[in-house]
Design a protein around this motif. Sequence first.
Motif, PDB file in Angstrom:
ATOM      1  N   ILE A  33      -1.314  11.940  -8.952  1.00 48.75           N
ATOM      2  CA  ILE A  33      -1.743  11.679  -7.367  1.00 48.75           C
ATOM      3  C   ILE A  33      -2.412  10.520  -8.131  1.00 48.75           C
ATOM      4  O   ILE A  33      -3.767   9.766  -7.168  1.00 48.75           O
ATOM      5  N   ASP A  34      -3.627  11.161  -8.672  1.00 50.15           N
ATOM      6  CA  ASP A  34      -4.825  10.295  -9.385  1.00 50.15           C
ATOM      7  C   ASP A  34      -4.591   8.612  -9.609  1.00 50.15           C
ATOM      8  O   ASP A  34      -4.876   7.886  -9.622  1.00 50.15           O
ATOM      9  N   GLN A  35      -3.278   8.886 -10.149  1.00 51.23           N
ATOM     10  CA  GLN A  35      -3.697   7.698 -10.778  1.00 51.23           C
ATOM     11  C   GLN A  35      -2.689   6.554  -9.726  1.00 51.23           C
ATOM     12  O   GLN A  35      -2.863   5.487  -9.474  1.00 51.23           O
ATOM     13  N   PHE A  36      -1.979   7.067  -8.896  1.00 53.30           N
ATOM     14  CA  PHE A  36      -1.104   6.445  -7.358  1.00 53.30           C
ATOM     15  C   PHE A  36      -2.707   5.823  -7.115  1.00 53.30           C
ATOM     16  O   PHE A  36      -3.077   5.092  -6.031  1.00 53.30           O
ATOM     17  N   THR A  37      -3.511   6.892  -6.591  1.00 55.90           N
ATOM     18  CA  THR A  37      -4.815   6.113  -5.790  1.00 55.90           C
ATOM     19  C   THR A  37      -5.741   5.486  -6.319  1.00 55.90           C
ATOM     20  O   THR A  37      -5.900   4.524  -5.837  1.00 55.90           O
ATOM     21  N   GLU A  38      -5.354   5.516  -8.225  1.00 59.91           N
ATOM     22  CA  GLU A  38      -5.996   3.898  -7.920  1.00 59.91           C
ATOM     23  C   GLU A  38      -5.315   3.017  -8.448  1.00 59.91           C
ATOM     24  O   GLU A  38      -5.867   1.496  -8.002  1.00 59.91           O
ATOM     25  N   LEU A  39      -4.052   2.990  -7.707  1.00 60.10           N
ATOM     26  CA  LEU A  39      -3.281   2.139  -8.145  1.00 60.10           C
ATOM     27  C   LEU A  39      -3.621   1.688  -6.002  1.00 60.10           C
ATOM     28  O   LEU A  39      -3.780   0.430  -5.703  1.00 60.10           O
ATOM     29  N   VAL A  40      -3.572   2.436  -5.643  1.00 61.97           N
ATOM     30  CA  VAL A  40      -3.731   1.407  -3.177  1.00 61.97           C
ATOM     31  C   VAL A  40      -5.152   1.148  -3.570  1.00 61.97           C
ATOM     32  O   VAL A  40      -5.027   0.449  -2.954  1.00 61.97           O
ATOM     33  N   ALA A  76      -4.574  -1.988  -4.804  1.00 59.55           N
ATOM     34  CA  ALA A  76      -3.163  -2.873  -4.572  1.00 59.55           C
ATOM     35  C   ALA A  76      -3.881  -3.937  -3.297  1.00 59.55           C
ATOM     36  O   ALA A  76      -5.328  -3.158  -2.930  1.00 59.55           O
ATOM     37  N   ASN A  77      -4.134  -5.125  -3.065  1.00 62.84           N
ATOM     38  CA  ASN A  77      -4.473  -5.688  -1.822  1.00 62.84           C
ATOM     39  C   ASN A  77      -3.113  -5.265  -0.528  1.00 62.84           C
ATOM     40  O   ASN A  77      -3.671  -5.774   1.109  1.00 62.84           O
ATOM     41  N   SER A  78      -2.259  -5.170  -0.410  1.00 65.52           N
ATOM     42  CA  SER A  78      -1.170  -4.792   0.655  1.00 65.52           C
ATOM     43  C   SER A  78       0.023  -3.554  -0.164  1.00 65.52           C
ATOM     44  O   SER A  78       0.162  -3.309  -1.312  1.00 65.52           O
ATOM     45  N   SER A  79       0.210  -2.521   0.708  1.00 65.04           N
ATOM     46  CA  SER A  79       1.581  -2.027   0.144  1.00 65.04           C
ATOM     47  C   SER A  79       2.582  -3.280  -0.055  1.00 65.04           C
ATOM     48  O   SER A  79       3.187  -2.015  -1.501  1.00 65.04           O
ATOM     49  N   ALA A  80       3.189  -3.832   0.426  1.00 65.83           N
ATOM     50  CA  ALA A  80       3.764  -3.996  -1.156  1.00 65.83           C
ATOM     51  C   ALA A  80       3.219  -4.845  -2.222  1.00 65.83           C
ATOM     52  O   ALA A  80       3.973  -4.674  -3.490  1.00 65.83           O
ATOM     53  N   ASN A  81       1.987  -5.103  -2.318  1.00 68.60           N
ATOM     54  CA  ASN A  81       1.495  -4.959  -3.493  1.00 68.60           C
ATOM     55  C   ASN A  81       1.428  -4.056  -4.122  1.00 68.60           C
ATOM     56  O   ASN A  81       1.625  -3.908  -5.669  1.00 68.60           O
ATOM     57  N   LEU A  93       3.554  -1.558  -4.147  1.00 68.03           N
ATOM     58  CA  LEU A  93       5.113  -1.200  -4.926  1.00 68.03           C
ATOM     59  C   LEU A  93       4.933  -2.244  -5.814  1.00 68.03           C
ATOM     60  O   LEU A  93       5.965  -1.226  -6.835  1.00 68.03           O
ATOM     61  N   ILE A  94       4.740  -3.192  -6.366  1.00 67.32           N
ATOM     62  CA  ILE A  94       5.348  -4.366  -7.407  1.00 67.32           C
ATOM     63  C   ILE A  94       4.599  -3.561  -8.841  1.00 67.32           C
ATOM     64  O   ILE A  94       4.947  -3.602  -9.339  1.00 67.32           O
ATOM     65  N   ARG A  95       3.131  -2.964  -8.079  1.00 59.81           N
ATOM     66  CA  ARG A  95       2.363  -2.287  -9.173  1.00 59.81           C
ATOM     67  C   ARG A  95       3.045  -1.220  -9.922  1.00 59.81           C
ATOM     68  O   ARG A  95       2.725  -1.141 -10.887  1.00 59.81           O
ATOM     69  N   ILE A  96       3.636  -0.827  -8.544  1.00 60.78           N
ATOM     70  CA  ILE A  96       4.069   0.347  -8.916  1.00 60.78           C
ATOM     71  C   ILE A  96       5.535   0.270 -10.000  1.00 60.78           C
ATOM     72  O   ILE A  96       5.608   1.314 -11.116  1.00 60.78           O
TER      73      ILE A  96
END
Length: 286
Positions: free
Chosen positions: A38-45, A48-53, A55-58
């Motif tokens: 969850i910490d990693q997900f929050t960091e990526l959020v 990211a500059n968009s929801s699509a971005n 998903l690409i980062r994940i």
Amino acid sequence: MTSFADYQNRASQYITFIDSQFYPDYLDEAKTIYSSVIDQFTELVYLANSSANLLIRIAETPNPSRTQLLRVFRKYVSPDTSVEMLKVKKKITNIIDDYGHRFRTIEEIRANLASRPNPDEALMAILMEYKSRGQKGYELTEAFFLWFESNFADDYSIQGPARAGRDVMLNEVLPDWETKTPADILISRHDQTPLVIGFARYDSDRGGAQEDDRTGGNRDKVSDILRYAGGYKLPLKVFFLNDGPGLTLGSMWNDYAALEKYGQGRVMVCTLKMLDERFTRDWLES
């Protein structure tokens, strides 16, 4: 020989209960496993500059983290898309084109993350359910493989994933079988003559349309396999290893009893506790 139907009045005595963890007992384990996810997900959020971005980062994150992050992504961003769909990296662009208009915006995701407690026990409990999904089925097949090998290994061989692993593909083990049909078990004589094709499932619960779909699908499998056996003059039979309290719900027991009757001795349905009584050398060679 007794039939599956003969056990119905004593069904509860022949069901194997594979233990589930109690809530909230598993939350400490869930925190250990999922806090960092969850910490990693929050960091990526926040990167990211968009929801699509996002998903690409994940998708660019190495496993095993990627699969766990996709599970969180599905909950926060896109419940329309399954984790299995999201796992295929080369399809990410198509998924964004097809489903991206329904993604929550990155601003909404950030706001929702900020509104949740830390640690988020509710989300961790949900993720823990993913972790245990399928485990009972693995334990069921493993128990069967161990039982079979202790009773029949001298005269027969068994193939299939004893736990997780690649299914037996019938088009790879049966000459001229045309479709990619997965099975859980293949039992053969040591001279490679196939004797039994098996399918295993543990049902914690079951009912409704899923029950009807499964019954029809199983009947089709039986018809296809027995037709093939007749065409190639093989002593091939079909085995359904089914267990769990879901067998006692709805019409499931009757449906499997009818399937066994349809097979006219070439189909057997068993729970683990029936194996010693029913799964015999005589049936294997019949």
